[in-house]
Design a protein around this motif. Structure first.
Motif, PDB file in Angstrom:
ATOM      1  N   PHE A   1      -7.689   7.194  -2.619  1.00 38.53           N
ATOM      2  CA  PHE A   1      -9.081   6.254  -3.038  1.00 38.53           C
ATOM      3  C   PHE A   1      -9.913   7.110  -4.094  1.00 38.53           C
TER       4      PHE A   1
ATOM      5  N   THR B   1     -13.807  -1.876 -15.735  1.00 36.14           N
ATOM      6  CA  THR B   1     -13.493  -2.402 -14.545  1.00 36.14           C
ATOM      7  C   THR B   1     -11.863  -3.033 -14.659  1.00 36.14           C
TER       8      THR B   1
ATOM      9  N   SER C   1     -16.697  -0.127 -10.318  1.00 35.76           N
ATOM     10  CA  SER C   1     -17.754  -1.174 -10.071  1.00 35.76           C
ATOM     11  C   SER C   1     -18.656  -1.137 -11.362  1.00 35.76           C
TER      12      SER C   1
ATOM     13  N   SER D   1      -9.454  -0.773 -12.890  1.00 38.98           N
ATOM     14  CA  SER D   1      -9.076  -0.907 -11.465  1.00 38.98           C
ATOM     15  C   SER D   1      -7.828  -1.139 -11.053  1.00 38.98           C
TER      16      SER D   1
ATOM     17  N   THR E   1      -5.947   4.351  -5.295  1.00 38.01           N
ATOM     18  CA  THR E   1      -6.265   3.080  -5.574  1.00 38.01           C
ATOM     19  C   THR E   1      -7.663   3.236  -6.261  1.00 38.01           C
TER      20      THR E   1
ATOM     21  N   LYS F   1       0.726  -1.299  -0.013  1.00 40.94           N
ATOM     22  CA  LYS F   1       0.181   0.137   0.026  1.00 40.94           C
ATOM     23  C   LYS F   1       0.808   1.142   0.025  1.00 40.94           C
TER      24      LYS F   1
ATOM     25  N   GLU G   1      -1.100  -2.990 -11.351  1.00 37.40           N
ATOM     26  CA  GLU G   1      -2.050  -3.923 -10.920  1.00 37.40           C
ATOM     27  C   GLU G   1      -1.817  -4.874  -9.804  1.00 37.40           C
TER      28      GLU G   1
ATOM     29  N   SER H   1     -13.551   5.876  -6.244  1.00 39.93           N
ATOM     30  CA  SER H   1     -14.249   4.768  -6.354  1.00 39.93           C
ATOM     31  C   SER H   1     -15.352   5.235  -7.390  1.00 39.93           C
TER      32      SER H   1
ATOM     33  N   SER I   1     -13.013   9.224 -14.546  1.00 32.91           N
ATOM     34  CA  SER I   1     -12.346   9.164 -13.356  1.00 32.91           C
ATOM     35  C   SER I   1     -11.366  10.179 -13.393  1.00 32.91           C
TER      36      SER I   1
ATOM     37  N   SER J   1     -11.195   2.152  -8.035  1.00 32.00           N
ATOM     38  CA  SER J   1     -11.969   0.982  -7.833  1.00 32.00           C
ATOM     39  C   SER J   1     -13.294   1.406  -8.717  1.00 32.00           C
TER      40      SER J   1
END
Lengths: 118, 111
Positions: free
Chosen positions: B9, B81, B110, B84, B106, A40, B38, B11, B18, B108
């Motif tokens: 983060f 997806t 969906s 990600s 990160t 991380k 990845e 999402s 994004s 993410s």
């Protein structure tokens, strides 16, 4: 061949062991790097070799010893490591420094060697 | 010392755009980079921008550079997806001989 190949992919060693990580590239790149990456976290620079000479050592403990036997190979010798040294060790290469001869300084990374020190 | 900041983060839903932001420190950096990592893999260069440019577009990727504010952003259109991953911005340091990476965002996605 645009690959940087690292071996082994996984390594488990005790604190008294001596082991080595290996890295190879055949792109004719003149700069090679070792980075350390904890989970991380971003990669942290350890060493830089330029034209087979060590040019940067980011105050890395002497239990890590880099070696560049030729322009295609880079090794990282490990001795008396500590559990906190467990991490993903990434090797990278680049054609030259950014801006040199129009080079963009792109680093090509290997898949890494995941080291666990018990 | 050098410190490259990113939000940690993001999402989004598949098909949305994004936007990943980065603040860098070295105004002399000739190039600025976006790398993708990845799970279980090394880093892969996504795109880069030369420091005298404001914008660069590469298919679904758009990079914006604000040198005054030392702000770099990466926009991914029609996020999938497969996008990600962790995204790192990077700048040169040590007189341009190496790269320093941001903390990583990160992403993410969906469905």
């Amino acid at each position: 061949d645009t690959e940087v190949t690292q071996t082994p992919k996984h390594l488990v060693m005790g604190m008294t062991n001596k082991k080595s990580l290996k890295c190879e590239q055949h792109m004719g790149h003149r700069a090679m790097y070792w980075y350390k990456q904890k989970a991380k976290k971003p990669p942290e620079l350890m060493f830089v070799y330029s034209y087979e000479k060590l040019s940067i050592n980011e105050s890395v403990p002497s239990r890590f010893s880099p070696e560049c036997p030729n322009s295609s190979l880079l090794n990282l010798h490990l001795h008396a490591l500590q559990p906190e040294d467990s991490a993903l060790y990434l090797c990278a290469s680049s054609q030259d420094w950014p801006g040199q001869g129009g080079n963009t300084g792109e680093l090509f990374f290997g898949e890494g060697s995941r080291l666990t020190v018990l | 010392g050098e410190d490259v900041e990113q939000s940690l983060f993001l999402s989004v839903r598949e098909g949305d755009s994004s936007v990943i932001n980065c603040t860098y420190t070295d105004s002399s950096s000739t190039y600025l980079y976006w790398y993708k990592q990845e799970p279980g893999a090394g880093l892969q260069l996504l795109t880069y921008i030369f420091s005298n440019m404001d914008m660069k577009q590469d298919q679904r990727l758009t990079v914006l550079l604000n040198k005054k504010d030392k702000h770099l952003s990466l926009r991914i259109a029609d996020t999938q997806t497969g996008d990600s991953a962790i995204y790192f911005c990077a700048e040169t340091f040590q007189a341009g001989t190496a790269l320093i990476f941001g903390k990583g965002t990160t992403l993410s996605v969906s469905s």
